[in-house]
Design an enzyme around this catalytic site. Structure first.
Site, mmCIF file in Angstrom:
data_model
loop_
_atom_site.group_PDB
_atom_site.id
_atom_site.type_symbol
_atom_site.label_atom_id
_atom_site.label_comp_id
_atom_site.label_asym_id
_atom_site.label_seq_id
_atom_site.Cartn_x
_atom_site.Cartn_y
_atom_site.Cartn_z
ATOM 1 N N SER A 425 -3.230 4.840 5.416
ATOM 2 C CA SER A 425 -2.412 3.862 6.131
ATOM 3 C C SER A 425 -3.047 2.474 6.164
ATOM 4 C CB SER A 425 -2.159 4.343 7.564
ATOM 5 O OG SER A 425 -3.380 4.599 8.223
ATOM 6 N N HIS A 446 2.358 5.742 0.859
ATOM 7 C CA HIS A 446 2.173 5.689 2.307
ATOM 8 C C HIS A 446 3.495 5.975 3.000
ATOM 9 C CE1 HIS A 446 1.267 3.214 6.159
ATOM 10 N NE2 HIS A 446 1.001 4.497 6.331
ATOM 11 N N ASN A 496 1.656 -1.751 8.363
ATOM 12 C CA ASN A 496 0.626 -1.667 9.402
ATOM 13 C C ASN A 496 -0.035 -3.013 9.653
ATOM 14 O OD1 ASN A 496 1.008 0.978 10.104
ATOM 15 N ND2 ASN A 496 -0.547 1.782 8.724
#
Length: 653
Positions: A425, A446, A496
């Protein structure tokens, strides 16, 4: 037999047989699916004029409408024309013309039968409903419905009234308000379809019989129609508003509310409801919401064009049976792949198998389908599936040395051409691939939690990767029904990277004493699907802390955030984090009263928008459109705003 003179047409072909049955086939040139463009509608208008003449002279006994495409019947209106059609000086006349055309089809004295396979959506379903009888292929590929609400509008070719005539007000409004696509059996149960056949090649025979027997579809029974009459209609409309309000806000998505208003006004008269569409439809088509949702639609469609053509994937091996790994494995099995799931022992694998069975029961209709999916998902503690797999996905703890160790032991076991992927991640691929003999083979795939709900897969490209490896990764994501966005290997990648400042900023506010319920309510008022504190709990506080550290954000050891992690209160997966969780739902108190919730939400989202601009400037994604669609699909960022960058350009974020 001498064929009658027919108007020239690019989208339609017509053949008259010896029984005086007319076979009308739509086949949009140069496209994989049929759409009702303005040109196609004008050509159909000319054809219907000839049908009227031939019916008068008894040269034509009926028409069977079929599709020449393998993909299906008609996927709807041509969305590429919508921007031009949103012009108020053009749209009302175009809608009036199509309404008149469909009414002429319905008024033909000869039977008109629609033979449906594959997609029958939007304007395609509206045309089918204007026919006198509908036959559909009863297989998994047939999908029938009105997805217009996902584009900020509702049916505009008379489909609102005709669907209520056929299915009754409650069922018809439900499929229009939700955009749900029905299988053939469900559409038959709602009376949107009259007859089911097993195979596409049976449509011609059943269509012929339907014309020769002059079959006409019956409307909804009185027991259903009564809910559209008198005071009952007002009650039903208010119930619909209550349910809609739980999902979307009127200022964000006006279309479902406008449709309910139309139903409340005209729901007892399907013809009046169809006529009333135009006045309500026109302002929706030109709204900011519809414009932005079209932008999102085209961005999503562009993702489907990625990936190596002809790539096939049958076997997947997943290493790591935790929440992410187990759910990735379950999703691949659900989508028809043979999957082996590896972890240290069965004690770690069994919970993933239990979760998979729950997913299969929820998504699949029949016990035999659930059983078949479970057979496709095999526990594999020793990793015997690696040499047979087309795709190997590592989904273990987010620690560099652990990932390096796993890949070091895999490299010599792979079959030629297999995808080697990590679900990291936040860690750059170059670091993970540092000791590999062929670092170019390792790509990132991902996924996002929950895997079954979030459509995005970031396909991560390192400096070692070739176009072929990335193309295979994108093709695999598409093969399992996900949307691939290619991103450069950089800390946090796209989603992220932009999420972390947003979530940590909200956590800092809670640490400073602000109400977590208020913060979450403000984000939802802005347009986010859930607030940042609830999202942190959903992601997992341990994952959040790990990613924050990897990206260089400080998580003070004395903070409540760090304390919760130390205590094992990791959010939804452990039953407690910032919130307590019961049956998968956060237990929230009432937020304090505040008038400017949306402006507070805009303030909360600012770090996310700022970071999206930074990520784009650094070349992590190819362009602004990819940045916007990636953030929408990965975070749920308000689609009606068109994405964070589009929202900022419009002054709305």
């Amino acid at each position: 037999m001498i064929q009658p003179q027919m108007p020239q047409s690019k989208h339609w072909s017509f053949h008259l047989d010896i029984e005086k049955l007319g076979w009308l086939t739509i086949d949009t040139p140069g496209a994989s699916v049929n759409t009702l463009s303005r040109e196609a509608i004008m050509e159909l208008e000319a054809l219907v004029g000839r049908f009227e003449e031939l019916a008068e002279t008894r040269e034509l006994e009926g028409v069977i409408l079929l599709s020449g495409k393998a993909s299906g019947f008609i996927a709807g209106a041509d969305i590429s024309e919508f921007d031009a059609m949103s012009d108020f000086s053009v749209l009302p006349q175009a809608l009036e013309r199509t309404h008149t055309l469909f009414s002429r089809i319905e008024a033909l004295k000869i039977p008109v039968v629609a033979g449906i396979h594959g997609f029958c959506l939007g304007g395609g379903l509206e045309l089918a409903l204007a026919c006198h009888y509908r036959i559909a292929v009863n297989d998994e590929r047939t999908r029938i419905g009105f997805p217009e609400v996902n584009l900020g509008i509702f049916p505009g070719f008379g489909g609102t009234g005709r669907s209520i005539r056929q299915a009754g007000p409650v069922d018809a409004m439900q499929i229009m308000l939700t955009g749900k696509m029905l299988r053939a059996g469900a559409a038959r149960g709602m009376n949107l379809v009259d007859k089911l056949v097993r195979h596409r090649d049976m449509l011609r025979w059943e269509g012929r019989k339907a014309v020769l027997q002059h079959r006409r579809s019956a409307g909804a029974p009185l027991t259903k129609k009564v809910l559209g009459t008198g005071l009952l209609r007002e009650y039903v409309a208010n119930k619909m508003r209550e349910q809609t309000k739980k999902k979307v806000r009127k200022e964000h998505y006006p279309a479902p509310y406008a449709l309910i208003d139309l139903f409340e006004k005209h729901g007892n008269d399907w013809r009046a409801m169809s006529r009333g569409e135009i006045e309500s439809f026109v302002p929706l088509m030109g709204s900011d919401t519809a414009t932005n949702l079209r932008r999102v639609f085209f961005a999503q469609e562009s993702l489907k064009k990625q990936g190596n053509k002809g790539a096939t994937f049958r076997r997947v091996h997943v290493i790591g049976a935790g929440v992410m790994g187990g759910d990735i494995a379950a999703w691949c099995a659900l989508r028809g792949m043979a999957v082996t799931l590896q972890d240290l022992d069965m004690e770690r694998i069994n919970p993933a198998l239990d979760r998979a069975k729950k997913l299969f029961k929820k998504r699949l209709r029949k016990k035999r389908e659930v059983d078949a999916a479970m057979l496709r998902l095999e526990a594999d503690p020793t990793g015997k599936g690696v040499p047979r797999a087309d795709v190997i996905i590592e989904a273990v703890v987010e620690k560099l040395e652990v990932k390096q160790s796993i890949f070091g032991g895999l490299e010599d076991k792979l079959k030629a051409g297999a995808i080697l992927a990590t679900n990291t991640s936040s860690i750059e691929l170059e670091r993970i691939a540092d000791h590999l003999k062929q670092p170019e083979r390792l790509i990132g795939l991902h996924f996002f939690n929950p895997v079954a709900q979030l459509p995005l897969v970031e396909v991560i490209r390192s400096k070692f990767n070739t176009d072929d490896e990335i193309g295979k990764g994108a093709a695999f994501a598409l093969a399992i029904g996900k949307s691939p966005v290619v991103v450069k290997s950089a800390p946090g990648f796209l989603v992220n990277r932009v999420l972390m400042p947003y979530m940590l900023g909200a956590v800092q506010r809670v640490e400073a004493g602000e109400s977590k319920e208020l913060i979450d309510a403000a984000a939802v008022a802005f347009g986010m699907p859930m607030g940042p504190i609830e999202l942190m709990d959903t992601v997992g506080l341990d994952v959040g802390q790990s990613v924050a550290t990897e990206l260089g954000h400080q998580v003070p050891i004395e903070s409540r955030f760090a304390t919760l992690v130390r205590e094992g209160k990791l959010g939804r997966k452990t039953g407690e984090g910032f919130y307590k969780w019961v049956d998968g739902k956060a237990q929230k108190g009432e937020p304090p009263e505040r008038d400017d919730l949306a402006s507070l939400g805009k303030e909360l989202v600012k770090p996310l928008v700022d970071m999206t601009e930074v990520v784009l400037a650094e070349g992590v994604v190819a362009n602004e459109r990819m940045a916007d669609i990636g953030v929408i699909l990965g975070t749920g960022f308000a689609p009606f705003l068109g994405g964070p960058l589009k929202a900022r350009q419009d002054g709305r974020a």
